[in-house]
Enzyme design. Structure first.
Site, mmCIF file in Angstrom:
data_model
loop_
_atom_site.group_PDB
_atom_site.id
_atom_site.type_symbol
_atom_site.label_atom_id
_atom_site.label_comp_id
_atom_site.label_asym_id
_atom_site.label_seq_id
_atom_site.Cartn_x
_atom_site.Cartn_y
_atom_site.Cartn_z
ATOM 1 N N GLY A 185 6.019 15.563 -21.449
ATOM 2 C CA GLY A 185 5.724 14.631 -20.765
ATOM 3 C C GLY A 185 4.484 13.884 -21.053
ATOM 4 O O GLY A 185 3.736 14.054 -22.412
ATOM 5 N N HIS A 442 -4.869 -15.401 -33.671
ATOM 6 C CA HIS A 442 -4.467 -14.957 -34.487
ATOM 7 C C HIS A 442 -4.706 -14.409 -35.367
ATOM 8 O O HIS A 442 -5.720 -14.936 -35.672
ATOM 9 C CB HIS A 442 -3.452 -16.279 -35.665
ATOM 10 C CG HIS A 442 -2.596 -15.762 -36.651
ATOM 11 N ND1 HIS A 442 -1.611 -15.450 -36.278
ATOM 12 C CD2 HIS A 442 -3.208 -16.008 -37.844
ATOM 13 C CE1 HIS A 442 -0.835 -14.970 -37.433
ATOM 14 N NE2 HIS A 442 -2.230 -15.276 -39.094
#
Ligand code: FAD
Ligand code: NAI
Length: 456
Positions: A185, A442
């Site tokens: 996990g 960007h």
């Protein structure tokens, strides 16, 4: 007996934030913590593990520097003692910050065991060390502890220091040669990622046929491959049946196998801490060992709330934070309810995973009409510029009926940071056409979400 508007038992993320918000709103507040303020998260969970993982990331970069045209002479290695000391410094700084915040908000901090004695006129009697006070309202935030199942040899080897839980492993000053992790996990994978980077031979033994529990299947597979590339060995579909001083015994398809270990990490889940709090003295309802709460964090007992891991809902620090705020808002008479469907989660392995909302599987199981889009992370310029292993993906789940995003699952750099952007879109139920009009900076890795949206 001194009367408080609110007494909070437990000083972890749920408890300290509840106390801070209550103090800020002018309530006379006490918070009682038996160990260290900051709870599991700050002292032996979120923060220490992320401090470790950052050292591993630096090490991974140093050892792969030539991929980026950087020459490093020799092999970079980790100074584990320094890593632990640095971790302790980070914890100390953050814990003192929390205490300062509580002080600033005029919260009384008591470092002692908190125990509810029973009902009294005007509220509940609470023992906090050598004093007993009256609480008009109570918030139980006693957190969780590791599950220790009755596996043969487990208890003895915990006592011998061969088997470690999250508490001990995050204080380990020597790197084990062979580490076996029981449970694939979140804790197991983060620690497997760290210890494989710093030189241990790591083997994970997991009962299910996939790692990372409810994580989206495609993402879980990529994570497994990435960790395998770092040397982690996985034994899936294998149930641990015994622990010996030198290894772990497990069953694979009815056959018994053993993997040898110097140290063993036990990470098979956590359970709520409900003992020694005096919950039985006022009749607080429990179900499967956790306190039962409604969506306002109320228990079955008037003016008694429970937040964080102790209610067993979603054992994450940010869930505890939000639950604390919901409880305080309700105490203050504000209308606020907890929603559990848009809680993001992050696995801080390298590469990291960010997820929110429905997976394809969970959506279909609910009978939702969905479409999914999955694109490689290489659609992001910054991702390509900054990585050499280019196997990340971004998968979105869209509800056809509402034309909104209901899930996102990303594996790759910064996924844990930008998943909140997608969470907001899911939470606010933004129409896909409106998401298309949002401007992303960007080049960013986050642009992957925009790219994926345009592939629908
Ligand atoms: P806790 O943090 O458990 O705090 C409860 C506090 O109550 C403890 O300090 C305890 O000493 C105290 N207490 C208990 N009983 C009493 C009493 N009777 N009197 C006084 N005090 C009492 N979550 C994330 O969101 N992100 C992560 O990256 C992340 N990493 C983790 C890594 C590890 C290794 C572990 C173990 C957990 C991690 N978690 C993470 C989970 C996170 O730590 C928990 O969800 C969070 O700490 C829960 O907060 P809490 O306030 O409910 O409980
Ligand atoms: P977990 O629930 O994430 O994983 C436990 C795993 O152990 C499961 O995959 C289960 O199938 C497996 N298992 C159970 N019994 C087993 C057995 N006998 N043999 C082999 N495998 C077995 O629990 P974990 O890792 O202990 O973490 C506890 C909680 O702490 C998490 O659920 C999460 O809420 C929190 N956490 C969050 C982190 C994050 O947000 N990044 C990091 C670490 C912990």
């Amino acid at each position: 007996m001194e009367i408080y508007d609110l007494v909070v038992i437990g000083g972890g993320p749920g408890g300290y934030l509840a106390a801070e918000r209550a103090g800020h709103a002018g309530l006379k507040t006490m918070v009682i913590e038996k160990r260290e303020f900051g709870g599991v998260c700050l002292n032996e969970g979120c923060v220490p593990s992320k401090t470790f993982l950052n050292s591993a990331k630096v090490l991974d970069y140093a050892n792969h520097a030539s991929n980026y045209g950087v020459k490093v002479s020799g092999i970079a290695t980790v100074d584990q003692k320094f890593v632990v000391e640095r971790k302790n410094g980070v914890v100390k700084m953050l814990v003192s910050g929390i205490k300062a915040q509580l002080k600033r908000n005029k919260v009384t901090m008591v470092n002692a065991l908190g125990e509810i004695q029973g009902r009294v006129e005007g509220g509940y009697a609470v023992k906090a060390g050598d004093q007993t006070v009256v609480a008009k309202r109570l918030i139980i935030a006693t957190g969780s502890m590791p599950v220790v199942p009755p596996i043969q040899g487990l208890k003895e080897n915990i006592e011998k220091g061969v088997v470690l839980t999250n508490r001990e492993i995050l204080d380990l000053t020597e790197i084990p040669n062979k580490l076996v992790v029981i449970g694939g996990g979140v804790i197991g994978l983060e620690m497997a990622s760290y210890f494989s980077s710093v030189g241990s031979e790591v083997t994970v033994v997991e009962m299910l046929d996939k790692i990372a529990g409810p994580t989206e299947k495609e993402v879980s597979k990529i994570l497994q491959k990435s960790l395998e590339a770092k040397g982690v060995k996985f034994n899936l579909g294998c149930k641990v049946t015994a622990v010996e001083g030198d290894g772990v015994v497990f069953e694979r398809e009815g056959k018994t196998e053993k993997v040898s270990a110097d140290k063993i990490l036990l990470s098979i889940g956590r359970r709520a801490v409900t003992q020694g709090v005096g919950l039985e003295n006022i009749g607080v309802n429990l179900e499967r060992g956790a306190i039962v709460t409604d969506d306002r964090m109320r228990t079955n007992v008037a003016n008694v709330y429970a937040v964080g891991d102790v209610n067993g809902k979603i054992m994450l620090a940010h869930t505890a934070y939000r639950e604390a705020e919901v409880a305080i808002n309700n105490i203050l008479g504000k209308n606020d309810v907890m929603r559990y469907n848009v809680i993001p989660s992050v696995i801080y392995t390298n590469p990291e995973v960010g997820s929110v909302g429905e997976t394809e599987e969970s959506a279909k199981a609910k009978g939702l009409d969905v479409k999914c889009v999955s694109i490689p992370m290489t659609y992001s310029g910054r991702y390509v510029a900054e990585n050499t292993a280019l196997d990340g993906v971004c998968k979105l789940v869209i509800n056809n009926k509402t034309n909104t995003l209901i899930g996102a699952h990303v594996i790759g750099s910064y996924a844990g940071e930008f998943i909140v952007t997608v969470s907001a879109m899911v939470d606010l139920e933004v129409d896909i056409e409106n998401i298309k009009k949002l401007v992303f900076p960007h080049p960013t890795v986050c642009e992957i979400v925009r790219e994926a949206i345009f592939q629908i």
